[in-house]
Design an enzyme around this catalytic site. Structure first.
Site, PDB file in Angstrom:
ATOM      1  NE  ARG A  53      -2.888   0.806   3.149  1.00 36.13           N
ATOM      2  CZ  ARG A  53      -2.060   0.964   4.205  1.00 36.13           C
ATOM      3  NH1 ARG A  53      -1.714   2.161   4.246  1.00 36.13           N
ATOM      4  NH2 ARG A  53      -1.397   0.114   5.704  1.00 36.13           N
ATOM      5  CE1 TYR A 111     -15.537   9.410 -16.288  1.00 38.13           C
ATOM      6  CE2 TYR A 111     -15.624   9.555 -14.539  1.00 38.13           C
ATOM      7  CZ  TYR A 111     -15.707   8.662 -15.403  1.00 38.13           C
ATOM      8  OH  TYR A 111     -15.865   7.442 -15.304  1.00 38.13           O
ATOM      9  CG  ASP A 183      -9.029  14.158 -15.934  1.00 37.39           C
ATOM     10  OD1 ASP A 183      -8.932  13.224 -17.024  1.00 37.39           O
ATOM     11  OD2 ASP A 183     -10.191  13.567 -15.439  1.00 37.39           O
ATOM     12  CE  LYS A 208     -12.259   5.885 -18.603  1.00 41.99           C
ATOM     13  NZ  LYS A 208     -12.445   7.169 -18.148  1.00 41.99           N
TER      14      LYS A 208
HETATM   15  C1  LIG Z   1     -12.722   8.028 -16.590  1.00 35.49           C
HETATM   16  C2  LIG Z   1     -12.323   8.709 -16.154  1.00 35.49           C
HETATM   17  C3  LIG Z   1     -11.886   9.308 -15.262  1.00 35.49           C
HETATM   18  C4  LIG Z   1     -11.751   8.364 -13.754  1.00 35.49           C
HETATM   19  O1  LIG Z   1     -11.024   7.730 -14.370  1.00 35.49           O
HETATM   20  P1  LIG Z   1     -11.597   5.860 -13.618  1.00 35.49           P
HETATM   21  O2  LIG Z   1     -10.412   5.377 -14.193  1.00 35.49           O
HETATM   22  O3  LIG Z   1     -12.927   5.208 -14.112  1.00 35.49           O
HETATM   23  O4  LIG Z   1     -11.386   5.855 -11.952  1.00 35.49           O
HETATM   24  C5  LIG Z   1     -11.691  10.593 -14.829  1.00 35.49           C
HETATM   25  N1  LIG Z   1     -12.330  12.094 -15.796  1.00 35.49           N
HETATM   26  C6  LIG Z   1     -12.212  11.563 -17.220  1.00 35.49           C
HETATM   27  C7  LIG Z   1     -11.781  12.468 -17.696  1.00 35.49           C
HETATM   28  C8  LIG Z   1     -12.299  10.204 -17.629  1.00 35.49           C
HETATM   29  O5  LIG Z   1     -12.454  10.201 -18.890  1.00 35.49           O
END
Ligand SMILES: *Cc1c(COP(=O)(O)O)cnc(C)c1O
Length: 399
Positions: A53, A111, A183, A208
């Site tokens: 962790r 998001y 982000d 992603k």
């Molecule tokens: C999918 C996504 C997230 C969250 O990511 P996870 O890996 O699903 O927790 C945050 N910001 C954006 C722009 C996303 O597309």
């Protein structure tokens, strides 16, 4: 190798003068130290691992790769942190850097889960939040407060692919003395590197495009300021935002082909956008490099002519046309994700934006006929053919 004295005792790892070419997978939760002095030194900041962790090799190897993509060590020096999901990365920022009484200003099309944190969870912890349009600097400035600690934005909005005024936001954050948190999931470092443009903190959902195969759930977060990075690391370790070693290992493998996948997906996305624009029954197409995109000039300036892999479009007709569309394209996964090697489709009105009223969706331009396509790397002819057949099926229903 000698036979073990007991099945329970771990067999020593065989020595070898050659080394594995592939990063070894280290699922070990614990690391044994030779003696208390060594353990003490380790806790005092020595190298190596104690408990997964707190950090493990697969996370560190993956973080170094994403650091490189985002411009380390030229653009930032503090090592990035890999965590258990994109939301864990957002959580590390909020939990590590905010306190009750602070205010956070977010983009109004963040998001969905980030929006939920802003609207429900931060207020519960005594942290005030507000939202404004990040492509409108006057609106963002008007929403700042004396207690504002950070501005949180995405470069490309979901699902309408609006482009935030990143230059204006960097200037505003600098002027107001607040952190700019970006982000970068949709744009990826292939299109935009926020640290080169005034961001203080950058977030990724590695799940992603970076990992790219929909088989690992991970996030990454980095700060320009090592003191902020350390606060986020401590929060991640304390709140247990730890990533799985296996997911890190898979994501590292996925990353090897990131640039190739991204280029291939972008080429297909541009071609699909062009084809969609000529199809009867398609009301509008949104793709950043198209001259009819509302933020075309800004997109070209920020992304150097690249457009990314996301294409959105609007079908004529309501839910019935939308249902006919997805049913007529059964091989394109209708699934709430993006960035997979294969093309996926999302229908915001029934998924990411279902909580909004129809009027609120309408204001954002999200009708029942609105789809977002995360374009993958399959053959362009196959993809365009499938989409064309599905658009025709939808048009037949709406006539
Ligand atoms: C999918 C996504 C997230 C969250 O990511 P996870 O890996 O699903 O927790 C945050 N910001 C954006 C722009 C996303 O597309």
């Amino acid at each position: 190798m000698k036979p073990p004295r007991s099945l329970i005792r771990r067999t020593p790892w065989p020595t070898s003068t050659s080394r594995p070419v592939v990063t070894p997978l280290s699922p070990s939760v614990v690391y044994a130290s030779p003696d208390p002095d060594a353990l003490d030194a380790q806790y005092a900041g020595g190298t190596g691992y104690t408990y997964a962790r707190e950090g493990h090799p697969n996370a560190e190897v993956l973080a170094a790769k994403i650091d490189h993509l985002e411009g380390a060590p030229d653009l930032f020096e503090a090592p990035g942190l890999v965590v258990g999901s994109g939301m864990a990365a957002v959580g590390a920022v909020f939990l590590g850097l905010l306190k009750a009484g602070d205010h956070v200003l977010g983009g109004d099309q963040l998001y969905g889960r980030t929006l939920r944190m802003m609207n429900e969870d931060l207020p519960r912890l005594g942290i005030a939040t507000s939202l404004a349009d990040p492509s409108d600097i006057a609106a963002m400035r008007a929403a700042l407060r004396p207690e504002t600690r950070m501005i949180v934005v995405e470069v490309l909005s979901n699902p309408t692919l609006r482009v935030a005024d990143m230059e204006g936001l960097a200037a505003l954050a600098a002027e107001a003395g607040v952190l700019l948190v970006v982000d970068n999931t949709f744009t990826t470092p292939a299109l935009y590197r926020p640290f080169a443009h005034g961001a203080h903190i950058v977030i990724h959902s590695v799940t992603k495009l970076l990992a790219g195969h929909s088989d690992a759930t991970l996030g990454w977060v980095a700060a320009k300021d090592p003191a902020l990075a350390e606060k986020m690391r401590v929060a991640a370790v304390t709140w247990g935002l730890t990533p799985s070693p296996f997911d890190c290992w898979l994501a590292e493998r996925g990353l090897h082909s990131f640039h190739l996948r991204m280029e291939a997906a972008e080429a297909r996305a541009a071609e699909l956008a062009g084809a969609l624009a000529g199809m009867p029954g398609v009301r509008r197409v949104l793709y950043p490099t198209r001259p009819d995109h509302p933020d075309h000039n800004r997109a070209v300036a920020l992304f150097g002519g690249r457009g990314g892999n996301m294409v959105s479009f609007e079908l004529e007709g309501g839910r019935a046309a939308a249902n006919a569309f997805t049913r007529a394209a059964p091989e394109i996964a209708f699934a709430p994700t993006l960035g997979d090697v294969g093309t996926t489709l999302s229908h915001p009105a029934s998924s990411s934006h279902r909580a909004l009223t129809p009027e609120a969706r309408e204001r954002l331009g999200i009708s029942e006929g609105f789809f977002r396509v995360s374009v993958g790397i399959e053959e362009t002819g196959l993809l365009v053919g499938e989409i064309r057949a599905a658009v025709e099926a939808a048009a037949a229903v709406s006539r």
